[in-house]
Motif scaffolding. Structure first.
Motif, PDB file in Angstrom:
ATOM      1  N   GLY A  31       0.795  -1.224   0.000  1.00 12.16           N
ATOM      2  CA  GLY A  31       0.000   0.000   0.000  1.00 12.16           C
ATOM      3  C   GLY A  31       0.826   1.273   0.000  1.00 12.16           C
ATOM      4  N   LEU A  32       2.115   1.163  -0.381  1.00 12.12           N
ATOM      5  CA  LEU A  32       2.991   2.333  -0.368  1.00 12.12           C
ATOM      6  C   LEU A  32       2.982   3.093  -1.691  1.00 12.12           C
ATOM      7  CD1 LEU A  32       5.966   0.693   1.551  1.00 12.12           C
ATOM      8  CD2 LEU A  32       4.189   2.198   2.469  1.00 12.12           C
ATOM      9  N   ILE A  33       2.597   2.404  -2.762  1.00 14.04           N
ATOM     10  CA  ILE A  33       2.490   3.036  -4.085  1.00 14.04           C
ATOM     11  C   ILE A  33       1.201   2.568  -4.744  1.00 14.04           C
ATOM     12  CG2 ILE A  33       4.990   3.238  -4.416  1.00 14.04           C
ATOM     13  CD1 ILE A  33       4.734   0.814  -6.375  1.00 14.04           C
ATOM     14  N   ARG A  34       0.830   3.272  -5.799  1.00 17.11           N
ATOM     15  CA  ARG A  34      -0.311   2.850  -6.622  1.00 17.11           C
ATOM     16  C   ARG A  34       0.074   3.038  -8.086  1.00 17.11           C
ATOM     17  NH1 ARG A  34      -1.394   7.881  -4.851  1.00 17.11           N
ATOM     18  NH2 ARG A  34      -2.012   9.408  -6.386  1.00 17.11           N
TER      19      ARG A  34
ATOM     20  N   LEU B  36       7.931   7.719   4.401  1.00 18.19           N
ATOM     21  CA  LEU B  36       9.073   8.579   4.095  1.00 18.19           C
ATOM     22  C   LEU B  36       9.225   9.683   5.138  1.00 18.19           C
ATOM     23  CD1 LEU B  36       8.843   8.877   0.217  1.00 18.19           C
ATOM     24  CD2 LEU B  36      10.563   7.648   1.555  1.00 18.19           C
ATOM     25  N   ALA B  37       8.123  10.255   5.574  1.00 21.84           N
ATOM     26  CA  ALA B  37       8.186  11.299   6.593  1.00 21.84           C
ATOM     27  C   ALA B  37       8.736  10.734   7.905  1.00 21.84           C
ATOM     28  CB  ALA B  37       6.796  11.908   6.813  1.00 21.84           C
TER      29      ALA B  37
ATOM     30  N   GLU C 206      -0.643   7.885   0.322  1.00 21.12           N
ATOM     31  CA  GLU C 206      -0.470   8.616   1.583  1.00 21.12           C
ATOM     32  C   GLU C 206       0.331   7.771   2.568  1.00 21.12           C
ATOM     33  OE1 GLU C 206      -0.981  11.801   2.246  1.00 21.12           O
ATOM     34  OE2 GLU C 206      -1.487  11.864   0.118  1.00 21.12           O
ATOM     35  N   GLN C 207       0.131   6.465   2.541  1.00 20.33           N
ATOM     36  CA  GLN C 207       0.894   5.570   3.414  1.00 20.33           C
ATOM     37  C   GLN C 207       2.381   5.616   3.055  1.00 20.33           C
ATOM     38  OE1 GLN C 207      -0.803   1.640   3.621  1.00 20.33           O
ATOM     39  NE2 GLN C 207       0.932   0.821   4.748  1.00 20.33           N
TER      40      GLN C 207
END
Length: 143
Positions: A73-76, A99-100, A93-94
């Motif tokens: 769920g880190l990219i789409r 990364l933040a 957003e995940q």
């Protein structure tokens, strides 16, 4: 003559990668996956081929990485409006939250790497590495 620059660069790369792997272990991602996510942070909505080039991996490795990162769920992937056969990759957003969360620890790792250098020496090192990369990136140059 001193130690080969190629050897010194590779040794440094491996040390950075090992420390980054340790740092990212709790997140369950690899240093290469982290690199791909940081590329997307700067250039969201790019093709897998471009992401592979910018992340320094092969297209096949990137295909596997994209599946893993998408599964987490880190990219789409989204259809490219300019090319129906191509899908563009973007951070979720995940992915941005991950990364933040690791931005400060990654910055500390970089600071640790250059702790023995002055600000001026860090600037010189940065310029030298960019110059070396540019020299090797010119097409048609043998070796």
């Amino acid at each position: 003559m001193g130690t080969s620059l190629l050897y010194l660069l590779k040794r440094t790369e491996l040390a950075v990668r090992a420390r980054l792997e340790e740092l990212l272990k709790p997140a369950g991602i690899t240093a290469l996956q982290y690199t791909a996510l940081t590329v997307l942070e700067r250039h969201d909505g790019i093709s897998a081929a471009q992401l592979a080039r910018d992340s320094f991996v092969t297209a096949q490795s990137m295909a596997d990485m994209v599946r893993a990162l998408e599964g987490r769920g880190l990219i789409r992937r989204e259809p490219n409006p300019a090319n129906r056969r191509e899908r563009l990759i973007a951070l979720t957003e995940q992915g941005r939250a991950l990364l933040a969360e690791y931005a400060e620890p990654a910055r500390h790792l970089e600071e640790r790497m250059v702790a023995g250098l002055s600000d001026e020496e860090v600037g010189v090192l940065r310029e030298a590495l960019v110059g070396a990369w540019r020299s090797l990136s010119r097409p048609g140059q043998p070796g």
